[in-house]
Design a protein around this motif. Structure first.
Motif, PDB file in Angstrom:
ATOM      1  N   UNK A 152      36.354  52.656  35.803  1.00 34.30           N
ATOM      2  CA  UNK A 152      35.227  52.462  36.725  1.00 34.30           C
ATOM      3  C   UNK A 152      35.567  53.036  38.094  1.00 34.30           C
ATOM      4  N   UNK A 153      36.773  52.751  38.586  1.00 41.60           N
ATOM      5  CA  UNK A 153      37.196  53.254  39.891  1.00 41.60           C
ATOM      6  C   UNK A 153      37.235  54.776  39.910  1.00 41.60           C
ATOM      7  N   UNK A 154      37.760  55.371  38.837  1.00 41.44           N
ATOM      8  CA  UNK A 154      37.845  56.828  38.761  1.00 41.44           C
ATOM      9  C   UNK A 154      36.458  57.467  38.762  1.00 41.44           C
ATOM     10  N   UNK A 155      35.509  56.860  38.055  1.00 41.85           N
ATOM     11  CA  UNK A 155      34.145  57.378  38.038  1.00 41.85           C
ATOM     12  C   UNK A 155      33.513  57.293  39.427  1.00 41.85           C
ATOM     13  N   UNK A 156      33.709  56.176  40.108  1.00 43.76           N
ATOM     14  CA  UNK A 156      33.150  56.007  41.438  1.00 43.76           C
ATOM     15  C   UNK A 156      33.709  57.038  42.410  1.00 43.76           C
ATOM     16  N   UNK A 157      34.969  57.437  42.202  1.00 42.65           N
ATOM     17  CA  UNK A 157      35.617  58.412  43.081  1.00 42.65           C
ATOM     18  C   UNK A 157      35.402  59.850  42.631  1.00 42.65           C
ATOM     19  N   UNK A 158      34.620  60.038  41.561  1.00 43.60           N
ATOM     20  CA  UNK A 158      34.326  61.383  41.093  1.00 43.60           C
ATOM     21  C   UNK A 158      35.468  62.063  40.382  1.00 43.60           C
ATOM     22  N   UNK A 159      36.427  61.285  39.838  1.00 43.18           N
ATOM     23  CA  UNK A 159      37.587  61.867  39.172  1.00 43.18           C
ATOM     24  C   UNK A 159      37.356  62.104  37.687  1.00 43.18           C
ATOM     25  N   UNK A 160      36.204  61.714  37.164  1.00 43.69           N
ATOM     26  CA  UNK A 160      35.891  61.908  35.744  1.00 43.69           C
ATOM     27  C   UNK A 160      34.388  62.077  35.591  1.00 43.69           C
ATOM     28  N   UNK A 161      33.984  62.688  34.483  1.00 43.72           N
ATOM     29  CA  UNK A 161      32.558  62.878  34.206  1.00 43.72           C
ATOM     30  C   UNK A 161      31.964  61.682  33.473  1.00 43.72           C
ATOM     31  N   UNK A 162      32.703  61.194  32.465  1.00 43.03           N
ATOM     32  CA  UNK A 162      32.206  60.128  31.589  1.00 43.03           C
ATOM     33  C   UNK A 162      33.316  59.118  31.379  1.00 43.03           C
TER      34      UNK A 162
END
Length: 297
Positions: A135-145
């Motif tokens: 969730x944190x990585x998605x919020x920071x734009x580090x992953x697509x899905x």
């Protein structure tokens, strides 16, 4: 605040080398030019980044914060260079997918194989992580899905149902836990913690998830063996080496060919719904949206 990549690379070199002189040399800059750039960064921020002394330099608190972000940015730049280089070789798309252990081992392999067969010029980078980290990585734009368990908050993300995931306890048929289960074949996680476990090798998200729940009970899991597959785990369980907690889908598969017992856990956290998460579905490239459409429930 305007820092260019030369500034950030210089800052990293200075920190790594331990002095402005050595850092300037690594950056192929004259000492005077490097010093001026560092002063300019500090003037823009209004705080000191480094303290200078006879032994070299030391980071201030602001400097440590900049160091963290500078490293992340340079890592992203390297990843971008690598990804763009692949396009010159005919690549049409790249997807970074983060998921937990159950999704990675039980549900994604066939789905991804089908997708990649239909999209031969799309690369998928899959990484296993804990749901909170995803969730944190998605919020920071580090992953697509991301694919996470519904035990974490997905506030601020768009979610789609993926699969139902239940964790179960597996034991040898003659194991004491198999005998003490209630009439519905259920035991509590707390009751299992007095026995030795067999688990996954490496930095597994599932093992960390289980360790966290053991810690909440003031206990820790005792591992006798760690293996790289649920097949190996179940074979060791069958031999009496220990017990294990694995996805129900895996337990059902191996229960047919091995002498093991599957027990339901009474703990609420053992029953999970897996969710597909993205920051903004409409902003994803078409090939990423097509993957979601193919794998969602």
């Amino acid at each position: 605040m305007r820092f260019d990549l030369v500034d950030l690379q210089l800052f990293l070199h200075v920190v790594e080398a331990g002095s402005i002189t050595s850092g300037a040399g690594r950056s192929h800059l004259a000492l005077a030019s490097a010093s001026a750039r560092l002063r300019g960064m500090e003037e823009q921020l209004g705080v000191a980044l480094l303290t200078r002394n006879r032994r070299g330099i030391e980071l201030t608190d602001a400097g440590r914060t900049l160091l963290h972000h500078a490293r992340l940015l340079m890592q992203q730049m390297e990843r971008m260079r690598g990804d763009l280089g692949e396009y010159a070789k005919g690549l049409k798309g790249h997807i970074r997918l983060l998921c937990n252990t159950s999704a990675l081992t039980e549900f994604l392999p066939q789905a991804l194989a089908t997708y990649m067969h239909a999209h031969p010029h799309v690369n998928i980078e899959v990484e296993e992580r804990l749901s909170n980290d995803i969730v944190q990585a998605l919020m920071e734009g580090q992953a697509d899905i991301g694919i996470v368990a519904n035990t974490v908050s997905c506030a601020g993300l768009q979610v789609f149902p993926f699969r139902h995931d239940q964790l179960v306890l597996v034991t040898a048929c003659e194991h004491p836990l198999a005998q003490m289960a209630d009439v519905d074949g259920r035991v509590s996680f707390a009751d299992s913690l007095t026995y030795d476990f067999v688990g996954l090798a490496g930095d597994s998200a599932l093992q960390q998830y289980l360790s966290d729940h053991a810690a909440r009970l003031g206990q820790r899991l005792r591992y006798r063996l760690r293996l790289r597959s649920f097949d190996g785990i179940c074979r060791m369980v069958e031999s009496g080496a220990g017990i294990a907690i694995i996805p129900e889908t895996a337990a059902l598969r191996y229960e047919k060919i091995m002498k093991i017992s599957q027990l339901q856990l009474t703990d609420v956290w053992a029953v999970r719904q897996l969710l597909i998460c993205v920051r903004q579905y409409d902003e994803l490239p078409a090939h990423a949206r097509e993957l979601i459409s193919m794998i969602k429930a």
